[in-house]
Enzyme design. Structure first.
Site, PDB file in Angstrom:
ATOM      1  N   HIS A   1     -11.379  18.777  17.490  1.00  0.00           N
ATOM      2  CA  HIS A   1     -12.028  17.530  17.092  1.00  0.00           C
ATOM      3  C   HIS A   1     -12.019  16.517  18.242  1.00  0.00           C
ATOM      4  O   HIS A   1     -12.997  15.810  18.466  1.00  0.00           O
ATOM      5  CB  HIS A   1     -11.331  16.934  15.864  1.00  0.00           C
ATOM      6  CG  HIS A   1     -11.480  17.796  14.650  1.00  0.00           C
ATOM      7  ND1 HIS A   1     -12.212  17.428  13.549  1.00  0.00           N
ATOM      8  CD2 HIS A   1     -11.004  19.037  14.369  1.00  0.00           C
ATOM      9  CE1 HIS A   1     -12.180  18.392  12.644  1.00  0.00           C
ATOM     10  NE2 HIS A   1     -11.440  19.383  13.119  1.00  0.00           N
TER      11      HIS A   1
ATOM     12  N   ASP B   1     -14.078  10.515  13.095  1.00  0.00           N
ATOM     13  CA  ASP B   1     -14.056  11.832  12.483  1.00  0.00           C
ATOM     14  C   ASP B   1     -14.107  11.696  10.962  1.00  0.00           C
ATOM     15  O   ASP B   1     -13.413  10.854  10.375  1.00  0.00           O
ATOM     16  CB  ASP B   1     -12.777  12.570  12.888  1.00  0.00           C
ATOM     17  CG  ASP B   1     -12.856  14.047  12.558  1.00  0.00           C
ATOM     18  OD1 ASP B   1     -12.964  14.835  13.513  1.00  0.00           O
ATOM     19  OD2 ASP B   1     -12.817  14.408  11.356  1.00  0.00           O
TER      20      ASP B   1
END
Ligand code: UDP
Length: 506
Positions: free
Chosen positions: A25, A134
């Site tokens: 990520h 995110d």
């Protein structure tokens, strides 16, 4: 409640990135942040915690030096004690036990206050024009609402995956089915058939209630967002991009493949590399090895940053690579039950037998450096989206070994939609944190490894065509990110959108 709106205008746009703490990520968000900071008058801050920063600090320093980018790291404390995660652990891949997964999500939900403080205390200066975060950190939406800043969700996957999840969730077709039942994902441009057990944990009713709640919150959170950014490119999945936008009404910007932002070998070698193999000498050893083999002859095998495959399964992969008699680089990462793997390696003589044509990387591999080398001929991947896309960029066929989350969707995209890959034959997902339930389960034998390798690297018309298609997609990927390419233009549209948002507010 802060009532004033942002003071920024197009002269001082400030994008704030808030990545989830896990390599899969952080790395794409950092790459995306670098691309954005190369645009005129755009400042970018990346908010992270002290132990996560080192893996990209050197790369940002180079970015500032070489491209005069306005890009910086802003640190917040990781809430170890409040979430009962041991000190020294601030990321998903370093959790000592998967039982702490729930604690990790709790830690993420506690980031709201430290992020608010950054804005309130003007540490994020100028006032943020946009928060890009995110999707697994939904508390950022509360920060965005409080300060009236547009928020954009970073989804670590692609539009194929987003559309599959959206259509399955709303159609409910996977409900009340057994694990071995097959379903056709409704409303897709292709006929995509999946085994119910291969669907992401979201569709697995057996999972922990707390995690189900977290997922529901993440889904709810998508609703008020300004849009979604994905690390993909339109030429790869145009029908899915269009269809996802149509069914959700969301703005979607495909900005990838973002890993291609790392152009020189130092950037490629150091990407994500803070604690392992920092050594130039080691990296040079890999490059020398690759230089010594003909074009398209080496297999690269890596099952992601969170590698939690059982030792028995890993051993089958190793023995499979051995029987191919082809050169290979095999990444073991911090394998699940590492000691057993070490024991096997020391007793079996594997390394000695393959030493002339095989390299084992026990730790962090410079993946995009390896994949960009012309001697790589196939990539055996767990189908994490970053790896899949990095494989597509390299222009070589993929051997797909999905394990959980979006990985079975990515396998379908690669094998069935763009037809540049071959399934190795994994039938069932082992959801993240459920490894212990499956014990020593071996889904893929050495024979299957060998068969799949021959299908992508061997002689034959079909094999040749697959390799040609892979190369074509690799070329399209590179074009997308260059000036004038689809992803380059999408980034311009995104910046314009945020400028217009400011202009309408001031
Ligand atoms: N990666 C790497 N070296 C490693 C393992 C992983 O550079 O030894 C990088 C890889 O290039 C990719 C990311 O880590 O960018 C992993 O993300 P992905 O989505 O493929 O899988 P995950 O690890 O999140 O399951």
């Amino acid at each position: 409640m802060v009532s004033s709106t942002p003071q920024a205008c197009n002269k001082n746009l400030h994008f704030v990135f808030i990545p989830l703490m896990a390599p899969g990520h952080i790395l794409p968000m950092v790459d995306m942040a670098k691309l954005l900071a190369r645009r005129n008058n755009v400042k970018v801050s990346i908010v992270t915690t002290p132990l996560n920063a080192p893996q990209f600090k050197a790369s940002l320093d180079r970015e500032v030096h070489q491209n005069s980018s306005q890009i910086q790291i802003v640190l917040i404390k990781f809430p170890n004690s409040e979430s009962r995660i041991p000190q020294g652990c601030e990321s998903l891949d370093t959790l000592p036990s998967m039982d702490l997964k729930v604690n990790f999500f709790l830690a993420l939900s506690l980031l709201r206050k430290p992020i608010e403080d950054l804005i309130e205390q003007n540490i994020l200066d100028p006032f943020p024009s946009c928060l890009i975060y995110d999707k697994n950190i939904p508390c950022v939406s509360e920060v965005a609402t409080k300060f009236n800043v547009p928020r954009i969700i970073f989804d670590g996957t692609n539009c194929f995956n987003l559309l599959c999840n959206h259509n399955l969730y709303h159609s409910k077709v996977s409900e009340n089915l057994c694990d071995d039942d097959y379903i056709v994902v409704p409303g897709l441009p292709h006929r995509i058939e999946m085994k119910r057990s291969q669907l992401p944990a979201l569709f697995n009713p057996g999972t922990n209630q707390h995690l189900i709640d977290v997922r529901e919150k993440i889904r709810e959170n998508e609703k008020g967002a300004y849009g979604v950014v994905v690390n993909s490119f339109e030429e790869l999945e145009s029908e899915y991009v269009r269809e996802y936008q149509r069914v959700t009404g969301s703005k979607v910007w495909c900005l990838g493949p973002v890993s291609l932002t790392n152009k020189d070998d130092v950037d490629k070698a150091q990407r994500g590399n803070n604690k392992f193999n920092h050594d130039d000498e080691i990296v040079n050893k890999y490059v020398k090895f690759l230089d010594s083999w003909p074009k398209g002859s080496v297999i690269y095998a890596c099952l992601g940053s969170l590698n939690r495959v059982s030792p028995k399964q890993l051993i089958e992969i190793g023995l499979g690579l051995e029987v191919t008699k082809r050169p290979f680089i095999w990444v073991l990462r911090g394998a699940y039950r590492k000691d057993e793997m070490e024991k096997w390696l020391s007793e079996n003589g594997f390394e000695e037998r393959v030493k002339d044509r095989g390299i084992l990387i026990k730790g962090w591999a410079p993946q995009i450096l390896i994949l960009s080398h012309s001697s790589i001929g196939a990539f055996l991947t767990h189908c994490g989206w970053n790896s899949t896309l990095e494989g597509i960029c390299s222009g070589v066929p993929l051997i797909t070994f999905p394990m959980f989350a979006d990985q079975f969707y990515n396998e379908k995209l690669v094998v069935q939609v763009i037809e540049i890959g071959v399934r190795i034959g994994v039938e069932n997902a082992v959801h993240f944190g459920d490894e212990h339930r499956f014990g020593d389960g071996v889904q893929v034998t050495r024979e299957k490894v060998m068969d799949a390798v021959e299908k992508v690297m061997g002689e034959g018309e079909e094999e040749e065509k697959r390799r040609e298609r892979a190369k074509e997609y690799g070329d399209l990927a590179k074009k997308a990110i260059e000036e004038g390419g689809s992803s380059y233009n999408n980034l311009s549209f995104l910046v314009e959108n945020i400028i217009n948002n400011h202009v309408s507010k001031v």
